[in-house]
Design a protein around this motif. Structure first.
Motif, PDB file in Angstrom:
ATOM      1  N   ASN A   1     -88.386  27.039   0.796  1.00 27.99           N
ATOM      2  CA  ASN A   1     -87.451  26.029   0.311  1.00 27.99           C
ATOM      3  C   ASN A   1     -88.096  25.292  -0.859  1.00 27.99           C
TER       4      ASN A   1
ATOM      5  N   ILE B   1     -76.185  26.544   6.555  1.00 29.76           N
ATOM      6  CA  ILE B   1     -76.906  27.015   5.376  1.00 29.76           C
ATOM      7  C   ILE B   1     -76.171  28.226   4.817  1.00 29.76           C
TER       8      ILE B   1
ATOM      9  N   THR C   1     -80.661  30.444  -0.968  1.00 31.52           N
ATOM     10  CA  THR C   1     -80.176  29.662   0.169  1.00 31.52           C
ATOM     11  C   THR C   1     -79.782  28.267  -0.308  1.00 31.52           C
TER      12      THR C   1
ATOM     13  N   ASN D   1     -78.721  24.587   1.604  1.00 33.32           N
ATOM     14  CA  ASN D   1     -78.472  23.790   2.806  1.00 33.32           C
ATOM     15  C   ASN D   1     -77.282  22.873   2.518  1.00 33.32           C
TER      16      ASN D   1
ATOM     17  N   GLU E   1     -77.469  22.312  11.373  1.00 25.12           N
ATOM     18  CA  GLU E   1     -77.265  22.454   9.941  1.00 25.12           C
ATOM     19  C   GLU E   1     -76.478  23.727   9.647  1.00 25.12           C
TER      20      GLU E   1
END
Length: 374
Positions: free
Chosen positions: A60, A122, A102, A104, A120
């Protein structure tokens, strides 16, 4: 349109949330997954499921965006379609590798609160490569997916997820990029990721503690106040040091003052006892003088005598004081024990060091007698 909306949301978010700087090795995770795949469209849609499994390695870059590498394999659940064996005769339909971006969505639209939320969503999307074993050719594929994730662990270092995904594959060989919905697969997988520790001491991004201007001004005011207190304390300490120096000088001057002059005068009783340097033991040569004092006191029953001990200036003040006292006591002891003079008729005193009684220094190591009744 999605990218533009995401960019605007991130820009607005960045004004509210600033995370601590991260290093290249931060916010990396690895995991495993498995599930089933089926044809997405056509007469056989959702009719035959092939098991699949894989591994995922990701990083990330921000609280919203990241990248992940998916390596997976699809097994052949229908042995008649693909005889068992090695080479082209294998239990696997294909192997694939996908490089995915990706996003989020929870952090994108609701902001990051300092640690991942328990639940969450994603979004994932990207391109990859697939090798089919039965037909022995390669395809280019595009994958779109959503992860419904559950973060757990004391530091939210674990993440379990369920992932529905659609993978579009090129119609034939890798040099043919024509897509067809008949070449699309639907997969449903479950997986778990582990997030490695970061340089901030956590397993996820940490929020930078920002201060507004009013708080900064308040802190500066406190700092200036503390500086004033320190300056005042330094001034007080300097004043105390000056006073200590003044008192130390006065003490030194007092210690350096010459000893009070002892007037030379004849003792009431002439005999005296002279001692060796640094000694308080009466020498045999001096016993005759003590005997003269003893006879004087025996002949004068009402007389009382004070014995005054002295020392010459050699040695420290404290040593000479004690030495003079011991010399007077040594003479008294002989008068009491040897000549049986009553102790209450004899008074002793030590007068310390002097060089004023006699011009000859060694003569000042003496005990003198005075009749206090006269």
């Amino acid at each position: 349109m999605f990218i533009a909306a995401a960019a605007m949301a991130v820009s607005a978010n960045a004004q509210k949330t600033v995370v601590t700087a991260s290093k290249a090795g931060d916010n990396i995770y690895v995991g495993v997954n498995g599930g089933a795949t089926t044809v997405f469209t056509g007469d056989n849609a959702f009719s035959a499921f092939q098991p699949n499994f894989g591994i995922r390695v990701g990083k990330n870059f921000t609280t919203v965006f990241g990248v992940a590498l998916d390596l997976g394999s699809q097994m052949n659940a229908h042995k008649s379609d693909c005889p068992a064996g090695l080479g082209n005769k294998t239990f696997f339909n294909n192997v694939e590798a996908n490089l995915l971006g990706t996003a989020n969505l929870m952090n994108l639209f609701a902001g990051y609160k300092g640690e991942p939320r328990t639940f969450e969503v994603i979004a994932l999307g990207g391109f990859g490569w697939t090798h089919d074993f039965p037909s022995d050719y390669d395809r280019v594929n595009t994958k779109l997916a959503l992860d419904f994730a559950y973060n757990f662990g004391g530091a939210k270092q674990w993440q379990a997820y369920v992932e529905p995904a659609i993978t579009y594959r090129s119609a034939a060989a890798v040099n043919n990029f024509k897509y067809n919905l008949r070449d699309a697969d639907f997969s449903l997988k479950a997986g778990v990721n582990y997030k490695f520790g970061c340089s901030n001491g956590k397993h996820n991004f940490a929020i930078e503690q920002l201060r507004d201007q009013s708080e900064i001004d308040g802190l500066n005011a406190k700092i200036n106040s503390l500086r004033s207190d320190v300056d005042a304390a330094k001034a007080a300490a300097a004043a105390k040091d000056a006073k200590i120096a003044e008192l130390q000088k006065a003490l030194t001057d007092c210690q350096n003052k010459p000893a009070p002059v002892v007037e030379k005068k004849a003792a009431n009783l002439q005999p005296s006892v002279v001692f060796a340097q640094g000694k308080s033991v009466v020498q045999k040569s001096q016993l005759a003088n003590i005997e003269m004092i003893a006879k004087y006191m025996q002949n004068n029953k009402g007389s009382k005598v004070k014995i005054s001990g002295y020392a010459s200036p050699e040695g420290s003040k404290e040593f000479n004081q004690k030495l003079s006292e011991k010399r007077a006591e040594a003479v008294k002891t002989i008068l009491v024990k040897k000549y049986k003079i009553a102790a209450d008729r004899i008074e002793t005193e030590g007068l310390g060091a002097t060089d004023k009684l006699f011009d000859q220094v060694e003569f000042n190591r003496v005990a003198l007698f005075n009749d206090t009744t006269k």
